[in-house]
Design a protein around this motif. Sequence first.
Motif, mmCIF file in Angstrom:
data_model
loop_
_atom_site.group_PDB
_atom_site.id
_atom_site.type_symbol
_atom_site.label_atom_id
_atom_site.label_comp_id
_atom_site.label_asym_id
_atom_site.label_seq_id
_atom_site.Cartn_x
_atom_site.Cartn_y
_atom_site.Cartn_z
ATOM 1 N N GLY A 441 0.766 -1.233 0.000
ATOM 2 C CA GLY A 441 0.000 0.000 0.000
ATOM 3 C C GLY A 441 0.797 1.284 0.000
ATOM 4 N N TYR A 442 2.090 1.232 -0.333
ATOM 5 C CA TYR A 442 2.935 2.428 -0.291
ATOM 6 C C TYR A 442 3.236 3.026 -1.667
ATOM 7 C CZ TYR A 442 4.237 0.130 4.148
ATOM 8 O OH TYR A 442 4.229 -0.505 5.357
ATOM 9 N N ARG A 443 3.077 2.254 -2.712
ATOM 10 C CA ARG A 443 3.650 2.592 -4.007
ATOM 11 C C ARG A 443 3.163 3.938 -4.551
ATOM 12 N NH1 ARG A 443 7.861 2.413 -7.574
ATOM 13 N NH2 ARG A 443 7.134 2.249 -9.721
ATOM 14 N N PHE A 444 1.858 4.204 -4.513
ATOM 15 C CA PHE A 444 1.351 5.454 -5.072
ATOM 16 C C PHE A 444 1.987 6.645 -4.388
ATOM 17 C CE2 PHE A 444 -1.731 8.990 -4.994
ATOM 18 C CZ PHE A 444 -1.834 9.235 -6.354
ATOM 19 N N TRP A 445 2.066 6.605 -3.069
ATOM 20 C CA TRP A 445 2.610 7.745 -2.316
ATOM 21 C C TRP A 445 4.090 7.921 -2.610
ATOM 22 C CZ3 TRP A 445 -1.900 9.380 -1.331
ATOM 23 C CH2 TRP A 445 -2.918 8.493 -0.965
ATOM 24 N N ASP A 446 4.819 6.816 -2.792
ATOM 25 C CA ASP A 446 6.234 6.933 -3.144
ATOM 26 C C ASP A 446 6.412 7.607 -4.497
ATOM 27 O OD1 ASP A 446 7.185 5.807 -0.812
ATOM 28 O OD2 ASP A 446 7.557 3.825 -1.669
ATOM 29 N N LEU A 447 5.587 7.252 -5.466
ATOM 30 C CA LEU A 447 5.693 7.853 -6.788
ATOM 31 C C LEU A 447 5.342 9.339 -6.757
ATOM 32 C CD1 LEU A 447 4.110 5.039 -8.982
ATOM 33 C CD2 LEU A 447 6.516 5.708 -8.920
ATOM 34 N N VAL A 448 4.318 9.697 -6.003
ATOM 35 C CA VAL A 448 3.895 11.097 -5.928
ATOM 36 C C VAL A 448 4.961 11.948 -5.256
ATOM 37 C CG1 VAL A 448 2.256 12.682 -4.841
ATOM 38 C CG2 VAL A 448 1.416 10.666 -6.070
ATOM 39 N N ARG A 449 5.440 11.518 -4.103
ATOM 40 C CA ARG A 449 6.346 12.381 -3.332
ATOM 41 C C ARG A 449 7.734 12.478 -3.959
ATOM 42 N NH1 ARG A 449 9.873 9.719 -0.113
ATOM 43 N NH2 ARG A 449 9.635 7.455 0.024
ATOM 44 N N THR A 450 8.087 11.508 -4.821
ATOM 45 C CA THR A 450 9.388 11.576 -5.491
ATOM 46 C C THR A 450 9.295 12.160 -6.895
ATOM 47 O OG1 THR A 450 9.147 9.288 -6.289
ATOM 48 C CG2 THR A 450 10.275 9.616 -4.173
ATOM 49 N N GLY A 451 8.088 12.595 -7.289
ATOM 50 C CA GLY A 451 7.910 13.222 -8.588
ATOM 51 C C GLY A 451 7.971 12.267 -9.762
ATOM 52 N N LYS A 452 7.760 10.978 -9.539
ATOM 53 C CA LYS A 452 7.870 9.971 -10.585
ATOM 54 C C LYS A 452 6.518 9.403 -11.014
ATOM 55 C CE LYS A 452 12.529 8.583 -9.182
ATOM 56 N NZ LYS A 452 13.180 9.008 -10.426
ATOM 57 N N ALA A 453 5.424 9.969 -10.516
ATOM 58 C CA ALA A 453 4.107 9.394 -10.789
ATOM 59 C C ALA A 453 3.728 9.486 -12.257
ATOM 60 C CB ALA A 453 3.051 10.070 -9.918
ATOM 61 N N ALA A 454 3.973 10.628 -12.889
ATOM 62 C CA ALA A 454 3.536 10.828 -14.275
ATOM 63 C C ALA A 454 4.221 9.867 -15.233
ATOM 64 C CB ALA A 454 3.788 12.271 -14.701
ATOM 65 N N GLU A 455 5.468 9.510 -14.956
ATOM 66 C CA GLU A 455 6.187 8.601 -15.855
ATOM 67 C C GLU A 455 5.846 7.141 -15.603
ATOM 68 O OE1 GLU A 455 10.533 7.891 -13.947
ATOM 69 O OE2 GLU A 455 10.002 10.010 -14.212
ATOM 70 N N SER A 456 5.139 6.864 -14.522
ATOM 71 C CA SER A 456 4.870 5.476 -14.147
ATOM 72 C C SER A 456 3.401 5.094 -14.211
ATOM 73 C CB SER A 456 5.380 5.214 -12.720
ATOM 74 O OG SER A 456 6.764 5.483 -12.613
ATOM 75 N N ILE A 457 2.494 6.055 -14.045
ATOM 76 C CA ILE A 457 1.068 5.760 -13.931
ATOM 77 C C ILE A 457 0.347 6.271 -15.165
ATOM 78 C CG2 ILE A 457 -1.025 6.108 -12.563
ATOM 79 C CD1 ILE A 457 0.779 6.670 -10.147
ATOM 80 N N SER A 458 -0.297 5.387 -15.869
ATOM 81 C CA SER A 458 -1.049 5.772 -17.059
ATOM 82 C C SER A 458 -2.212 6.676 -16.679
ATOM 83 C CB SER A 458 -1.578 4.519 -17.770
ATOM 84 O OG SER A 458 -2.364 4.851 -18.885
ATOM 85 N N GLY A 459 -2.341 7.805 -17.368
ATOM 86 C CA GLY A 459 -3.428 8.743 -17.115
ATOM 87 C C GLY A 459 -3.166 9.748 -16.018
ATOM 88 N N PHE A 460 -2.023 9.665 -15.348
ATOM 89 C CA PHE A 460 -1.710 10.595 -14.259
ATOM 90 C C PHE A 460 -1.442 11.987 -14.820
ATOM 91 C CE2 PHE A 460 0.839 12.815 -11.181
ATOM 92 C CZ PHE A 460 0.370 12.383 -9.943
ATOM 93 N N GLN A 461 -2.133 12.989 -14.258
ATOM 94 C CA GLN A 461 -1.965 14.371 -14.695
ATOM 95 C C GLN A 461 -1.252 15.172 -13.611
ATOM 96 O OE1 GLN A 461 -5.612 16.193 -16.179
ATOM 97 N NE2 GLN A 461 -6.427 14.176 -16.723
#
Length: 488
Positions: A441-461
């Motif tokens: 249950g940590y992955r989304f928050w790790d991607l958001v706080r490290t600025g890597k969400a847009a490159e990893s999550i389809s549809g992330f704005q």
Amino acid sequence: MKKIYIIILTLSMSLVSCDQWLEIEPEFTQDAENFFNTEEDYQRAVIGVYDLMQTNYLQIWIGEIASDNSIAGGESVNDTQGLHEIDNMTHGGVNNELRDVMRFNYAGIARANFIFENENKIDFASKERLMAEISFIRAYFYFTLVNYFGDVPLIVDRRISINEVFQIDRTPKAQIFTQIESDLDRAIQVLNWTNPETGRITKGAALALKGKVLLYQQKFSEAAQVFDELISTNQANYALISDMNTMWLAVNQNRSEDVFTIQHSGLQGGDYGCLVCLQGNPAVGFHSIRNYVGPFYADGNSYNLPTQNLYDFYGNDPRRQVTILDIDAFIAAQPNPSEISFAEGGGGHTGFYNNKYIKRAAERGLPDDDLTSQLNYRAIRFADVLLMAAEAFAQSGNDARARTELNKVRQRAGVGNISSSGAQLLDDIYRERRLELSGEGYRFWDLVRTGKAAESISGFQVGKHELFPIPQVEIDLSGGRWAQNPGY
């Protein structure tokens, strides 16, 4: 009662029907004005605050499904529709799961505030410890809320009247973080490293959560100091389990690697119409294999299914088999594969299941397999502490210490040490977090706080999906005082 015991109006009827409030006998004869007269009253009230942490199944679902780790799954795309919307990044202000996150966490805050309001009514031997425990839990609830929604109303140490409900504004998240840190400091100062009663909050849990709170605010040097105290001063109480399979296979076990664990029992307590009422961990049954007939595992609802992307990410890393069940490979390896069967849910099928939180056959036997797992939720375990410490040290310029903590985790996995530094070391730490902690249950928050969400999550704005939308019903109940989060 002279005041309404709520934070947000929707809490008043939606939760009391679940029979999860304190069991006060005789029923209907006690209220706020004649309670808190004995130590037992306070003890029972504190248990009521602990109780709301058992809604952690939402953290496992959303933290994984919103990321690149899992898809929603389930019987169909209309089966828990809110999770499918989150999976597709199409979620908005009308979403049952996000509404539950807000109301359940505020229900816990309300219970804690009710006790704080009566903190000085009487004195007794265990009062400071109990108040420290609920200080921690209130911090945990607010930390959850601020991560999901950003600015949220901050109410401490009191109930609010019915008239105030419509006048409360959202509080800047910086002020909420200040309150969170204050609550955790109180817990750290009072609590002991150990508690003879399993499941109670300890000093180690409070230090770990404070370090995490500081890390999420990018206060890296301060976070490093907190993690250093936890690791160096109290390493004897926390140790990595040499075999991760051992850690995850046993039901309801509290291990030396557990720093902050939310307890569950096998009692049902509720049903599908009131998951907050449950005493068991519903995530486990919901994650399990739909219509499964065979050895070792048990039937379930096929939610939160790991992606091919995650499976491939592991390569030959031995942690893959701990994290992901490849159902076809598992069946093929059995002596009687033709006698094993399962169904694919209409909500999507990847061929993989969350092996950390999935029901084993040995856990069966209570009224509803989907609702009664005794498997505790490891909200923070020592491997996570070491990786957060590694990140904090690396961000503070202490690469040597960062490598030390990172390699402790890698050595347990048997995958060799990392010798990198600088930006590459940080990337190695982030990679290790996915290898070690996926399914938790940590992955989304790790991607958001490290600025890597847009490159990893389809549809992330960018500029929108870092936060979830405020539930529209809460905006309506505020009389339109609350602005919706950007982009929604």
